[in-house]
Motif scaffolding. Structure first.
Motif, PDB file in Angstrom:
ATOM      1  N   SER A  89       0.809  -1.218   0.000  1.00 38.27           N
ATOM      2  CA  SER A  89       0.000   0.000   0.000  1.00 38.27           C
ATOM      3  C   SER A  89       0.840   1.264   0.000  1.00 38.27           C
ATOM      4  N   ASP A  90       0.302   2.284  -0.687  1.00 39.62           N
ATOM      5  CA  ASP A  90       0.915   3.615  -0.650  1.00 39.62           C
ATOM      6  C   ASP A  90       0.147   4.529   0.308  1.00 39.62           C
ATOM      7  N   GLY A  91      -0.792   3.951   1.053  1.00 34.85           N
ATOM      8  CA  GLY A  91      -1.593   4.742   1.983  1.00 34.85           C
ATOM      9  C   GLY A  91      -2.996   5.012   1.456  1.00 34.85           C
ATOM     10  N   ARG A  92      -3.175   4.908   0.110  1.00 37.21           N
ATOM     11  CA  ARG A  92      -4.504   5.101  -0.513  1.00 37.21           C
ATOM     12  C   ARG A  92      -4.930   3.868  -1.289  1.00 37.21           C
ATOM     13  N   ASN A  93      -3.981   3.339  -2.080  1.00 38.96           N
ATOM     14  CA  ASN A  93      -4.231   2.131  -2.884  1.00 38.96           C
ATOM     15  C   ASN A  93      -3.598   0.944  -2.169  1.00 38.96           C
ATOM     16  N   ILE A  94      -4.158  -0.248  -2.403  1.00 41.00           N
ATOM     17  CA  ILE A  94      -3.464  -1.443  -1.913  1.00 41.00           C
ATOM     18  C   ILE A  94      -3.530  -2.524  -2.988  1.00 41.00           C
ATOM     19  N   LEU A  95      -2.363  -3.072  -3.314  1.00 43.07           N
ATOM     20  CA  LEU A  95      -2.272  -4.112  -4.347  1.00 43.07           C
ATOM     21  C   LEU A  95      -2.144  -5.455  -3.661  1.00 43.07           C
ATOM     22  N   PRO A  96      -3.146  -6.331  -3.819  1.00 39.45           N
ATOM     23  CA  PRO A  96      -3.035  -7.642  -3.178  1.00 39.45           C
ATOM     24  C   PRO A  96      -1.986  -8.501  -3.870  1.00 39.45           C
ATOM     25  N   MET A  97      -1.210  -9.215  -3.075  1.00 38.41           N
ATOM     26  CA  MET A  97      -0.264 -10.181  -3.644  1.00 38.41           C
ATOM     27  C   MET A  97      -0.983 -11.515  -3.768  1.00 38.41           C
ATOM     28  N   GLN A  98      -0.282 -12.548  -4.228  1.00 34.44           N
ATOM     29  CA  GLN A  98      -0.902 -13.880  -4.310  1.00 34.44           C
ATOM     30  C   GLN A  98      -0.917 -14.506  -2.915  1.00 34.44           C
ATOM     31  N   PRO A  99      -1.862 -15.406  -2.663  1.00 32.64           N
ATOM     32  CA  PRO A  99      -1.893 -16.019  -1.336  1.00 32.64           C
ATOM     33  C   PRO A  99      -0.757 -17.027  -1.131  1.00 32.64           C
ATOM     34  N   ALA A 100      -0.413 -17.229   0.135  1.00 30.57           N
ATOM     35  CA  ALA A 100       0.579 -18.241   0.502  1.00 30.57           C
ATOM     36  C   ALA A 100       0.072 -18.943   1.754  1.00 30.57           C
ATOM     37  N   GLN A 101       0.647 -20.076   2.050  1.00 34.08           N
ATOM     38  CA  GLN A 101       0.304 -20.731   3.313  1.00 34.08           C
ATOM     39  C   GLN A 101       1.579 -21.021   4.071  1.00 34.08           C
ATOM     40  N   ASP A 102       1.515 -20.761   5.383  1.00 33.93           N
ATOM     41  CA  ASP A 102       2.649 -20.922   6.287  1.00 33.93           C
ATOM     42  C   ASP A 102       2.379 -22.152   7.165  1.00 33.93           C
ATOM     43  N   PHE A 103       3.426 -22.794   7.644  1.00 31.40           N
ATOM     44  CA  PHE A 103       3.296 -23.938   8.567  1.00 31.40           C
ATOM     45  C   PHE A 103       3.894 -23.529   9.901  1.00 31.40           C
ATOM     46  N   LYS A 104       3.011 -23.285  10.886  1.00 28.60           N
ATOM     47  CA  LYS A 104       3.493 -22.653  12.119  1.00 28.60           C
ATOM     48  C   LYS A 104       3.991 -23.632  13.170  1.00 28.60           C
ATOM     49  N   ARG A 105       3.545 -24.878  13.094  1.00 26.00           N
ATOM     50  CA  ARG A 105       3.974 -25.833  14.135  1.00 26.00           C
ATOM     51  C   ARG A 105       5.331 -26.425  13.784  1.00 26.00           C
ATOM     52  N   ALA A 106       6.061 -26.824  14.825  1.00 28.94           N
ATOM     53  CA  ALA A 106       7.458 -27.253  14.636  1.00 28.94           C
ATOM     54  C   ALA A 106       7.601 -28.562  13.864  1.00 28.94           C
ATOM     55  N   PHE A 107       6.653 -29.500  14.049  1.00 31.79           N
ATOM     56  CA  PHE A 107       6.873 -30.854  13.526  1.00 31.79           C
ATOM     57  C   PHE A 107       5.813 -31.280  12.513  1.00 31.79           C
ATOM     58  N   ASP A 108       6.126 -32.357  11.791  1.00 28.69           N
ATOM     59  CA  ASP A 108       5.227 -32.899  10.774  1.00 28.69           C
ATOM     60  C   ASP A 108       3.820 -33.131  11.332  1.00 28.69           C
ATOM     61  N   GLY A 109       2.845 -32.982  10.467  1.00 29.71           N
ATOM     62  CA  GLY A 109       1.457 -33.221  10.858  1.00 29.71           C
ATOM     63  C   GLY A 109       0.938 -32.138  11.790  1.00 29.71           C
ATOM     64  N   ASP A 110       1.539 -30.953  11.749  1.00 32.86           N
ATOM     65  CA  ASP A 110       1.152 -29.833  12.624  1.00 32.86           C
ATOM     66  C   ASP A 110       1.212 -30.209  14.093  1.00 32.86           C
ATOM     67  N   GLU A 111       2.246 -30.957  14.449  1.00 29.33           N
ATOM     68  CA  GLU A 111       2.477 -31.302  15.859  1.00 29.33           C
ATOM     69  C   GLU A 111       3.529 -30.352  16.425  1.00 29.33           C
ATOM     70  N   GLY A 112       3.573 -30.321  17.763  1.00 29.89           N
ATOM     71  CA  GLY A 112       4.641 -29.571  18.431  1.00 29.89           C
ATOM     72  C   GLY A 112       4.289 -28.120  18.632  1.00 29.89           C
ATOM     73  N   PRO A 113       5.244 -27.372  19.193  1.00 28.36           N
ATOM     74  CA  PRO A 113       4.974 -25.979  19.561  1.00 28.36           C
ATOM     75  C   PRO A 113       4.856 -25.046  18.353  1.00 28.36           C
ATOM     76  N   ASN A 114       4.244 -23.888  18.591  1.00 31.47           N
ATOM     77  CA  ASN A 114       4.185 -22.842  17.574  1.00 31.47           C
ATOM     78  C   ASN A 114       5.572 -22.267  17.334  1.00 31.47           C
ATOM     79  N   THR A 115       5.841 -21.912  16.095  1.00 31.55           N
ATOM     80  CA  THR A 115       7.151 -21.345  15.736  1.00 31.55           C
ATOM     81  C   THR A 115       6.918 -20.067  14.936  1.00 31.55           C
TER      82      THR A 115
END
Ligand code: AMP
Ligand code: GLY
Length: 414
Positions: free
Chosen positions: A189-215
């Motif tokens: 954004s420049d404060g008036r306009n906002i250009l959306p980017m493409q979506p992404a997905q993040d994996f917040k848990r430490a281990f496979d299968g979304d196990e373990g603590p948040n990171t």
């Protein structure tokens, strides 16, 4: 154009790559940077929280643009200091960065802008906390109001743990649990306009299968083959544009990157959180896919000139996998020797927690590197990323093996 980039993580390494690739970028500087960024920019050993030091550096090098990576300097008012000196700056003011700095503030702006989010209560006493917990029931979502370096949010079925976290915060936001896949969608954004980017997905848990603590994030991918076709338009209309309009109407325009963390619930998209800067590790998959020259884009945002700009994207997919130190996130080991970093086609290795030692590269943080692969689809991109990361040697280090796995299977089924 001479550019100063502020920060030292994998996100900044990816931004440095994008900025440097823009032919309009004549000089790239970074403070404080890391050994990976050193191959793209001249490094200056100034802390991200040293506003005066960074202002002096920007003047000394004659910076035409300063790009601020992490949240700490934004909340610390670095953008205000630079703008007051007449320097074009990509990154929100201290007041606008409160969208990330205070969950309660963000809720208030969303309410005024009519942006969909979960119902919430902001509490300061034990009585208020208990009342809020019992009005929503389990699973409990308890958020420290302030910046807490990824440790501020507790989602639990255990009422005692929810209460204990609430009591450990001086101000706490307790909200309704949102069910549904999470996506990250950023707008520039420049404060008036906002250009959306493409979506992404993040994996917040430490281990496979979304196990373990948040990171801070163990990996990411883009695009999302399973997401509804209109996700970008819907997020622009319901979230990004109204937030930018509301911030401008309040006299605190948001200039920089607005990060919307969304849940796709049965009753439509709802905002989980805002951040006031590029996400990490999402940036490590978005920048390699962005075709629009990055230096010119961020300069236009910093100088109120995004009116006629549209973002262009490569058709390729990108997957990034984070190499973490032993013990991350609770007590990451540092000072381990890193070796055998491969050079593989269609792969980028972004440094996050690394430093130069006498005999070579050493780990210096919990998230050590983000390894991004690109390819015609997620399967190819995953193959590249995993082929590269599996060769890197750092004793005790680990990475998730399931980043973008389900999405790549779903993509094949289409
Ligand atoms: P935040 O720091 O707000 O991103 O929260 C960290 C993580 O907690 C999010 O990525 C979600 O996975 C989870 N979370 C936060 N708020 C909610 C909510 N209202 N419902 C369900 N999960 C949540
Ligand atoms: N990817 C999560 C964050 O940047 O906060």
């Amino acid at each position: 154009m001479k550019i100063l980039l502020v920060g030292s993580g994998g996100r900044e390494h990816a931004l440095a790559l994008g900025l440097k690739a823009d032919p309009k970028c004549s000089e790239l500087h970074c403070a404080p940077g890391n050994p990976g960024i050193a191959s793209l920019a001249k490094l200056h050993n100034i802390a991200v929280t040293d506003n005066d030091g960074l202002l002096n550096l920007a003047k000394e090098i004659g910076a035409d643009l300063v790009v601020i990576g992490p949240e700490a300097p934004l909340v610390n008012g670095l953008a205000d200091v630079l703008r007051a000196a007449g320097i074009a700056t990509f990154g929100p003011s201290k007041a606008a960065a409160q969208l990330e700095g205070s969950k309660d503030f963000a809720k208030g702006v969303m309410r005024d802008a009519g942006v969909p989010t979960s119902h919430s209560f902001t509490c300061t006493t034990k009585e208020e906390i208990e009342k809020a917990l019992d009005s929503f029931g389990a699973p409990y979502v308890v958020k420290d109001d302030g910046l807490a370096a990824g440790k501020g949010v507790v989602v639990t079925n255990d009422r005692a743990a929810a209460l204990a976290h609430g009591l450990s915060c001086s101000r706490v936001v307790i909200e309704e649990f949102l069910d549904g896949p999470e996506i990250s969608l950023f707008g520039i954004s420049d404060g008036r306009n906002i250009l959306p980017m493409q979506p992404a997905q993040d994996f917040k848990r430490a281990f496979d299968g979304d196990e373990g603590p948040n990171t801070g994030g163990m990996g990411a991918y883009s695009p999302l083959p399973w997401a509804p076709d209109d996700i970008v338009d819907e997020t622009y209309e319901k979230v990004l544009a109204p937030m930018i309009a509301e911030m401008a109407a309040r006299g605190t325009p948001f200039i920089g990157l607005l990060y919307a963390g969304l849940a796709l619930t049965n009753s439509g998209i709802k905002v989980i959180e805002f951040n006031a800067r590029f996400g990490d590790p999402e940036t490590e998959v978005l920048i390699p896919r962005l075709v629009t020259p990055l230096a010119q884009l961020l300069y236009k945002a910093a100088t109120d000139s995004l009116d006629d700009v549209a973002l262009q994207w490569s058709d390729e997919s990108a997957v990034t996998v984070v190499l973490a130190s032993e013990g991350y996130p609770d007590s990451p080991k540092t000072n381990g020797a890193i070796s055998k970093i491969p050079t593989i086609d269609k792969t980028q290795i972004f440094h996050a927690g690394t430093k130069a030692g006498e005999n070579g590269l050493l780990s210096s943080g919990g998230r050590v590197m983000a390894v991004t692969g690109t390819g015609k689809d997620l399967t190819e991109a995953r193959d590249c990323a995993y082929r590269a990361i599996s060769q890197i040697e750092l004793e005790g280090s680990f990475y998730r093996s399931d980043i973008a796995l389900n999405a790549s299977v779903a993509e094949k089924g289409n």
